[in-house]
Design an enzyme around this catalytic site. Structure first.
Site, PDB file in Angstrom:
ATOM      1  N   ASN A 148      43.506 -30.092  35.197  1.00 48.28           N
ATOM      2  CA  ASN A 148      42.650 -31.224  33.680  1.00 48.28           C
ATOM      3  C   ASN A 148      41.872 -32.311  35.222  1.00 48.28           C
ATOM      4  OD1 ASN A 148      41.415 -32.430  32.460  1.00 48.28           O
ATOM      5  ND2 ASN A 148      42.417 -33.047  30.985  1.00 48.28           N
ATOM      6  N   GLY A 149      40.571 -32.411  35.496  1.00 49.01           N
ATOM      7  CA  GLY A 149      40.176 -33.138  35.861  1.00 49.01           C
ATOM      8  C   GLY A 149      39.014 -32.715  36.843  1.00 49.01           C
ATOM      9  N   CYS A 202      39.101 -30.181  28.294  1.00 46.89           N
ATOM     10  CA  CYS A 202      40.448 -29.407  29.124  1.00 46.89           C
ATOM     11  C   CYS A 202      41.588 -29.440  28.379  1.00 46.89           C
ATOM     12  CB  CYS A 202      40.229 -29.552  30.973  1.00 46.89           C
ATOM     13  SG  CYS A 202      39.485 -28.419  31.543  1.00 46.89           S
ATOM     14  N   GLU A 231      23.901 -44.075  15.371  1.00 48.24           N
ATOM     15  CA  GLU A 231      24.807 -42.895  15.209  1.00 48.24           C
ATOM     16  C   GLU A 231      24.482 -42.131  13.990  1.00 48.24           C
ATOM     17  OE1 GLU A 231      27.835 -42.029  16.223  1.00 48.24           O
ATOM     18  OE2 GLU A 231      28.797 -41.141  14.715  1.00 48.24           O
ATOM     19  N   HIS A 273       6.293 -49.925  18.319  1.00 46.06           N
ATOM     20  CA  HIS A 273       5.335 -50.224  20.169  1.00 46.06           C
ATOM     21  C   HIS A 273       5.789 -49.020  20.792  1.00 46.06           C
ATOM     22  CE1 HIS A 273       6.076 -54.310  18.856  1.00 46.06           C
ATOM     23  NE2 HIS A 273       7.011 -54.322  18.483  1.00 46.06           N
ATOM     24  N   GLU A 331      24.331 -33.624  18.018  1.00 46.71           N
ATOM     25  CA  GLU A 331      25.655 -32.893  18.863  1.00 46.71           C
ATOM     26  C   GLU A 331      26.057 -31.354  17.424  1.00 46.71           C
ATOM     27  OE1 GLU A 331      28.677 -34.892  19.602  1.00 46.71           O
ATOM     28  OE2 GLU A 331      29.216 -36.861  17.170  1.00 46.71           O
ATOM     29  N   TRP A 341      37.037 -26.762  30.257  1.00 44.61           N
ATOM     30  CA  TRP A 341      35.255 -27.129  29.653  1.00 44.61           C
ATOM     31  C   TRP A 341      34.997 -27.447  31.234  1.00 44.61           C
ATOM     32  CZ3 TRP A 341      32.483 -31.667  31.390  1.00 44.61           C
ATOM     33  CH2 TRP A 341      31.514 -31.816  30.449  1.00 44.61           C
ATOM     34  N   ARG A 356      39.813 -29.563  23.133  1.00 45.53           N
ATOM     35  CA  ARG A 356      39.447 -30.747  24.221  1.00 45.53           C
ATOM     36  C   ARG A 356      38.502 -30.167  25.225  1.00 45.53           C
ATOM     37  NH1 ARG A 356      43.473 -34.592  25.099  1.00 45.53           N
ATOM     38  NH2 ARG A 356      42.574 -34.904  27.355  1.00 45.53           N
ATOM     39  N   LYS A 415      36.080 -32.969  23.518  1.00 50.97           N
ATOM     40  CA  LYS A 415      36.425 -34.639  21.945  1.00 50.97           C
ATOM     41  C   LYS A 415      36.794 -35.473  23.263  1.00 50.97           C
ATOM     42  CE  LYS A 415      37.951 -36.180  18.862  1.00 50.97           C
ATOM     43  NZ  LYS A 415      36.719 -36.168  17.419  1.00 50.97           N
ATOM     44  N   LYS A 470      24.984 -37.338  15.305  1.00 50.25           N
ATOM     45  CA  LYS A 470      25.690 -36.754  14.542  1.00 50.25           C
ATOM     46  C   LYS A 470      24.601 -35.385  14.955  1.00 50.25           C
ATOM     47  CE  LYS A 470      29.502 -37.873  14.897  1.00 50.25           C
ATOM     48  NZ  LYS A 470      30.088 -38.435  15.658  1.00 50.25           N
TER      49      LYS A 470
HETATM   50  C1  AGP Z   1      31.505 -38.712  19.085  1.00 52.38           C
HETATM   51  O1  AGP Z   1      30.564 -38.006  17.956  1.00 52.38           O
HETATM   52  C2  AGP Z   1      31.084 -38.112  20.082  1.00 52.38           C
HETATM   53  N1  AGP Z   1      31.448 -36.658  20.381  1.00 52.38           N
HETATM   54  C3  AGP Z   1      31.436 -38.683  21.523  1.00 52.38           C
HETATM   55  O2  AGP Z   1      30.432 -39.544  22.029  1.00 52.38           O
HETATM   56  C4  AGP Z   1      32.601 -39.851  21.720  1.00 52.38           C
HETATM   57  O3  AGP Z   1      32.545 -40.744  20.523  1.00 52.38           O
HETATM   58  C5  AGP Z   1      32.743 -40.761  23.168  1.00 52.38           C
HETATM   59  O4  AGP Z   1      32.480 -38.945  23.815  1.00 52.38           O
HETATM   60  C6  AGP Z   1      33.457 -41.566  23.275  1.00 52.38           C
HETATM   61  O5  AGP Z   1      35.536 -41.037  22.547  1.00 52.38           O
HETATM   62  P1  AGP Z   1      36.202 -41.737  22.781  1.00 52.38           P
HETATM   63  O6  AGP Z   1      35.956 -43.540  21.380  1.00 52.38           O
HETATM   64  O7  AGP Z   1      37.581 -41.273  22.258  1.00 52.38           O
HETATM   65  O8  AGP Z   1      36.178 -42.234  24.130  1.00 52.38           O
END
Ligand code: AGP
Length: 612
Positions: free
Chosen positions: A104-105, A2, A485, A508, A492, A78, A27, A607, A489
């Protein structure tokens, strides 16, 4: 999670709010809205509110171009409580429309408060937890908004960053913070209140970060901050040195593409001024630990989420390999509730691009509560983790706007490579070895630049493979977190199901998934583990699986086994994570592009995740 923006000053508020919301869209982007004080003549009329589901562009369509009003608040949502509907979008108003709030929260006790307020005759329009705040302020209001907010927040359990206005107090915005970031922007005859600085960077670089429990009252020419006990707080004005160009796309199709291609520069910034070639060490000023204390570190624990966790996990391999210090990375959301162990000699790192991730922040606080030392590895200067940690390193990657983290990841790696060097030099690494390590690290930006030239190759491969529904990403040792990672990527931004595994682990269980329908992306190191990884590739081929391999350029053995091959520049195995992740970022990006997905704002994500 948010975005909040508030403006009071001489300009048309709606224009500034919409522009700020556009900057904050990363956000949260399921709905948005603004409230402005359009009718300054008459304090009995309600605020003018426009809100709707969808992106800021859709909100713009319904807001009149010349909407008057010089004070207002805005929000990009959000969703947590209540579906994505126009009614649930913020701002929320009191029943008479004379109080408007954005939040926000999460308000954990909102059902109790809703029941209490309903009995008092308040009617609720939305399904959100946030709306209770508007009615609560109306319930306790006795002519001063700041006092009313102070009283209202004493009823709240949970997290909040709030901005609110009362029609009877034109030109005033009151904000309160507990667990969700709020920043005051100090302008020339105008003031801003936002959830992060990008929203107001075009107008001011002078900002004040609020701490939990603080309340701010803004007028165009002045602002004051006090704490929950009503004690005045002397504000510390920080200067933000981000350029406005850093938050523009600058000719790229989207922020993620821009941020991927910025990496030679962002890594160079993370390293800049921190490598001491002469002594073969790193100069890291903000650790706040003496040499003696650093020497006394005999275990390193890393707390993070998502991509930052993968950087932390890579670092845990590095600390063990070169500094010979036992090290482990933890998912912050797990560690906090695990009854974590803290003992003398144990050093924690909290890694976070935003510095606001609730899971990481709360885990960090839990460790500190137990007497542990936590250093922050953050990108956003002045963020909560950066401020509350006991010291740390800024990664200086510049603002990262795309939801999918790319450049922050490689900058976090850079910071960890410097830290690991310092620990190694305190233990087994000689000055000469340190100098060699420094030289190799200095070459990384150039090697990343070279690796980015693989763009067209990766795009061709993405075009060929983006229609598969499941992928495995496999690597060993330092390349295992990089495989994780790569899978994250792809998931997401393209919504393709992908799993990362340690290559040695597939036999395994995961090998049961192998079929011509499930391609495997192999990260092949150029060290003693290369042969073992090649054996794993052969096991996959023998079962009819398709392979995309990333290995050093000219590796004919790997290219002859793989169905698609990406050859990265030669570099020391220890530094391969920097190069291996580049084609993975590009692969995810091109798959998403090919499938017509919204690369910068993937569905359901935000984000900065400021709720647990
Ligand atoms: C990364 O591509 C993601 N959007 C997400 O996993 C992110 O890395 C995670 O939310 C942690 O965020 P931060 O680094 O701002 O703490």
């Amino acid at each position: 999670m948010c975005g909040i923006i508030g403006y009071t000053g001489p300009k048309r508020a709606a224009r500034i709010l919409l522009e700020g919301l556009k900057r904050l869209e990363y956000r949260g982007y399921d709905s948005a809205g603004i409230a402005v004080n359009e009718d300054l003549e008459n304090n009995d009329t309600p605020f003018t509110v426009y809100k709707r589901t969808g992106k800021i562009a859709q909100l713009r369509e319904i807001v009149p171009k010349e909407l008057p009003g010089i004070c207002g608040i805005g929000h990009t949502r959000w969703a947590t409580h209540g579906g994505v509907t126009d009614t649930n979008a913020h701002p929320h108003c009191s029943s008479d429309g004379r109080i408007a709030i954005v939040h926000n929260g999460i308000i954990e006790n909102y059902t109790t408060l809703k029941e209490m307020l309903s009995k008092e005759g308040f009617t609720f329009a939305s399904e959100t937890d946030s709306e209770v705040i508007a009615h609560l302020i109306a319930y306790v209001y006795e002519g001063d908004l700041e006092t009313a907010v102070k009283t209202a927040v004493s009823y709240l359990k949970g997290t909040y960053g709030i901005a609110c206005m009362h029609k009877a107090e034109p030109g005033r915005i009151v904000g309160a913070r507990n667990g969700s970031p709020l920043v005051v922007g100090v302008g020339d005859g105008e003031m801003f209140l936002a959830s992060d600085v990008t929203a107001m960077l075009a107008h001011t670089r002078r900002v004040v970060y609020l701490n939990d429990g603080e309340i701010v009252s803004l007028y165009p020419h002045e602002f004051s901050i006090s704490d929950a006990e009503d004690r005045p707080i002397v504000p510390k004005i920080n200067h933000i040195d981000w350029e406005i160009s850093a938050i523009e796309k600058e000719g790229f199709s989207c922020y993620m593409e821009k941020e991927i291609f910025e990496q030679p520069d962002s890594i160079a910034r993370a390293l800049s001024g921190r490598i001491d070639l002469e002594t073969g060490t790193a100069k890291l000023g903000g650790l706040n630990l003496s040499k003696k204390e650093l020497l006394g570190v005999d275990a390193i624990q890393i707390i993070a989420a998502g991509t930052s966790y993968h950087a932390g996990m890579t670092a845990s391999y590095l600390f063990e390999q070169i500094a010979r210090i036992p090290s482990q990375a933890h998912l912050a959301s797990e560690l906090r509730y695990k009854n974590p162990i803290v003992f003398p000699g144990m050093l924690y790192f909290a890694v976070s691009q935003s510095g606001e991730t609730a899971d990481t922040l709360y885990a960090m606080r839990e460790i500190q509560r137990r007497g542990g030392t936590v250093l922050g590895i953050c990108n956003v200067v002045g963020s909560t983790i950066a401020r509350e940690s006991d010291g740390g390193v800024y990664v200086h990657s510049g603002p990262e706007i795309a939801v999918a983290s790319t450049k922050a990841f490689t900058s976090q790696l850079a910071a960890f490579y410097l830290l690991a060097l310092n620990f190694a030099r305190l233990h087994d690494m000689s000055a000469h070895q340190g100098q060699q390590y420094c030289q190799k690290l200095q070459q990384i930006p150039g090697l990343v630049q070279e690796t980015l030239k693989l763009r067209d190759t990766v795009q061709r491969i993405a075009k060929r493979y983006c229609h598969y529904k499941d992928f495995l990403f496999l690597g060993r040792n330092l390349l295992y977190p990089i495989a994780l990672e790569g899978a994250l990527k792809l998931k997401e931004i393209s919504y393709i199901h992908a799993e990362g595994y340690a290559a040695g682990e597939i036999k395994h269980g995961p090998i049961a998934l192998i079929s011509p329908e499930t391609p495997s992306v192999f990260l092949v190191s150029n060290d003693h583990l290369r042969e073992k990884t090649i054996s794993n590739m052969k096991e996959i081929k023998a079962r009819g699986g398709l392979i995309i391999a990333i290995a050093e350029a000219g590796d004919e053995e790997v290219s002859s086994i793989a169905d698609a091959y990406i050859g990265i520049p030669h570099c020391d195995t220890l530094f391969q994570p920097f190069l291996m992740v580049i084609p993975l970022q590009l692969f995810a990006y091109f798959c998403a592009l090919e499938l017509g997905k919204d690369v910068d704002q993937p569905r359901n994500l935000a984000k900065s995740v400021t709720v647990e």
